[in-house]
Design a protein around this motif. Structure first.
Motif, PDB file in Angstrom:
ATOM      1  N   HIS A 133      32.653  29.664  44.548  1.00 22.25           N
ATOM      2  CA  HIS A 133      32.519  28.607  45.560  1.00 22.25           C
ATOM      3  C   HIS A 133      32.891  27.265  44.913  1.00 22.25           C
ATOM      4  CE1 HIS A 133      30.701  31.359  48.364  1.00 22.25           C
ATOM      5  NE2 HIS A 133      29.771  31.687  47.502  1.00 22.25           N
ATOM      6  N   HIS A 139      24.473  28.578  48.929  1.00 22.59           N
ATOM      7  CA  HIS A 139      23.330  29.358  49.427  1.00 22.59           C
ATOM      8  C   HIS A 139      22.035  28.548  49.353  1.00 22.59           C
ATOM      9  CE1 HIS A 139      26.051  32.752  49.607  1.00 22.59           C
ATOM     10  NE2 HIS A 139      26.453  32.450  48.398  1.00 22.59           N
ATOM     11  N   HIS A 203      24.478  38.880  43.980  1.00 24.55           N
ATOM     12  CA  HIS A 203      25.402  37.746  44.092  1.00 24.55           C
ATOM     13  C   HIS A 203      24.606  36.484  43.743  1.00 24.55           C
ATOM     14  CE1 HIS A 203      28.806  35.534  45.876  1.00 24.55           C
ATOM     15  NE2 HIS A 203      27.938  34.786  46.534  1.00 24.55           N
TER      16      HIS A 203
HETATM   17 ZN   LIG Z   1      28.304  33.154  47.751  1.00 25.05          ZN
END
Ligand SMILES: [Zn+2]
Lengths: 310, 229
Positions: A133, A139, A203
């Motif tokens: 990212h 997140h 993740h």
């Molecule tokens: Zn991600």
């Protein structure tokens, strides 16, 4: 043929007539958590809907034309921002032909505005690092405090779009924040015994959660974001977990359970399916329930007593 | 299809407008008018008339329905028409069907796509319609995991003169079948291998066959692209 045309016209008129009254704001979001917050803040004046259900991967939403249809008449679109939805939203928004919610229009909201972003890459981002990212870790919704920021942001936006109900939006946002604060005290208490404990995640979407509750992130089951692990990598990770005494692997319902289970098994740890998005698992329909379930699953796994939700 | 009639062959100067109809499913009507261009490698249809009334136009109607959470059905019809260098009206129409399955919980690991398309070219000379080349294909692709895809495809073109199997003079029938496998180690790269076999028949006893192996390698650099559905 004539009667077919007539019935088609009648059904089109019926559709136009069923468009809801103007007092209501139709809000669509790219994440279930944002729809949940929008619903709390908007109360009875808002209908909020997420294009990505909580059990689906918010990175990979199929850009179905029906999603474009769903937001054709939306007044506000709330994007997660930080490019979490960059893989599909740039197709869905223009496809809706709705000028009010295009990027830069008054009805478009980047919910990451005002959030303190973690893991901002320094220097240039290379493809060799996987599907990273580039604007930092998106997140942020795994930290309850960040949803408070989103709530006040949305109250501002709704008030501007619907000034008649501005006082109500502000009051709802305040009530949301108060409830979040008292819930957070409860969650912090539940997590307190595990401060400093290490976990492995599939993740890097636990960064904000770990930051809030004082957990250490030992590593990820995917070697690089978006890249599935090789058997060799699974072995290596399990081996280093075993040496370091890491006992918990967590992954979301939309990830393949197998590599998580394999890592956990080889490391002598447990793998727990947890939802970081509202609606990800049964019983966590809104953001409060989400954290209730998430905190009890993670705390349960770290206590060694529980396998969590599964 | 080597001689397919796609909208791709027709992306020149012109005006195009798309309208998302208020129907309860996704129904999009696209219409366009274009500059007339003669037939060449990039433009398989001859709209090259210099008559001032030659305004080639295209219409496309795309419908998409959700059959359930994971499966969609797409139906499309296209029609294009314009005047050729011979001043006759040339047209083509196509119909396509796609059924796509992307399970939401495993959106980047599972799924399949069934596709079929039929295309026909024709012309109108002195009021009578002449069907020229026509053909179609059907394909099935299935995603086995995050990194593996495989698929099969069959296609047939009739009255076709442009395929390599013919020297250009005699129109005939070409049937091709293929299998493929693709490995996609990341969002930014893939390797695709395909084997195909074709049979041709010119109706006069010539029945050549053709075998091909194709390897394709792709690597994307830079910005993460959005994924078309
Ligand atoms: Zn991600």
């Amino acid at each position: 043929m004539k009667s077919l045309i007539r019935s088609l016209c009648v059904s089109i008129l019926g559709l136009l007539a069923s468009v809801p009254s103007f007092a209501d704001l139709k809000v669509a979001t790219s994440l279930s958590d944002l729809a949940s917050v929008a619903q709390f803040v908007g109360g009875k004046h808002v209908t909020a809907q997420s294009l990505c259900p909580g059990y689906a991967d918010p990175h990979f939403v199929p850009a179905k034309p029906s999603l474009m249809n769903a937001i054709q008449h939306a007044d506000v679109f709330v994007s997660t921002g930080l490019e979490l939805d960059a893989g599909w939203l740039p197709l869905v928004l223009p496809g809706s032909r709705n000028p009010n919610i295009q990027q830069g229009a008054k009805g478009f909201v980047d919910a990451s505005d005002g959030i303190t972003v973690l893991e901002k890459p320094t220097g240039t981002v290379s493809r060799a690092e996987g599907d990273i990212h580039p604007l930092g870790n998106p997140h942020y919704y795994a930290d309850p405090k960040n949803l408070e920021i989103v709530a006040s942001h949305l109250a501002d936006v709704f008030s501007r779009r619907d000034p008649a109900n501005a006082a109500e939006y502000a009051a709802n946002a305040k009530a949301f924040q108060e409830r979040m604060e008292s819930s957070l005290a409860k969650w912090e208490k539940a997590m307190a015994p595990y401060k400093g404990a290490s976990i492995v995640t599939y993740h890097p979407n636990f960064v904000y959660f770990a930051d809030r509750f004082g957990l250490k992130l030992f590593g990820t089951v995917e070697p690089k974001p978006g890249i599935p692990p090789s058997p060799h990598y699974v072995n290596e990770l399990a081996e280093s977990m075993r040496k370091a005494g890491v006992k918990v692997v967590v992954y979301q319902p939309y990830y393949n359970a197998d590599p998580n289970e394999q890592v956990a098994k080889r490391a002598g740890a447990i793998a727990v399916e947890v939802a970081t998005e509202a609606g990800g698992l049964p019983g966590n329909d809104d953001v409060f329930a989400k954290f209730d379930v998430l905190v009890s699953s993670v705390a349960g796994a770290l206590s060694g007593k529980s396998g969590g939700a599964r | 299809m080597a001689n397919s009639i796609g909208e791709e062959g027709f992306k020149d100067a012109g005006l195009e407008a798309a309208w998302l109809t208020p129907l309860p499913w996704f129904a999009e009507l696209t219409g366009g008018v274009y500059q007339g261009i003669g037939v060449d490698d990039d433009h398989p249809l001859d709209f090259g008339s210099s008559r001032h009334d030659n305004v080639p136009f295209l219409g496309h109607f795309k419908n998409q329905f959700d059959l359930n959470d994971a499966t969609t059905l797409e139906l499309g019809q296209s029609f294009i028409q314009g005047r050729g260098s011979d001043a006759d009206l040339h047209n083509a129409f196509g119909a396509d069907l796609t059924i796509r399955n992307v399970p939401l919980k495993n959106a980047n690991r599972r799924g399949w796509i069934l596709m079929g398309e039929y295309l026909q070219k024709g012309s109108r000379v002195g009021g009578a319609y002449h069907q020229e080349q026509h053909g179609g294909y059907a394909s099935f692709q299935v995603r086995l995991s995050q990194v593996w895809w495989m698929g099969v495809r069959g296609e047939q073109a009739r009255d076709c003169t442009t395929d390599f199997l013919f020297d250009g003079a005699v129109p005939g029938k070409v049937t091709r079948g293929s299998v493929n496998v693709a490995w996609m180690p990341s969002e930014f790269s893939f390797v695709r291998l395909e084997y195909s076999r074709a049979n041709a028949d010119d109706g006069h006893g010539a029945k050549p066959t053709d075998d091909r192996i194709m390897a394709q390698l792709s690597y994307t650099i830079g910005y993460h692209p959005a994924h078309a559905y």
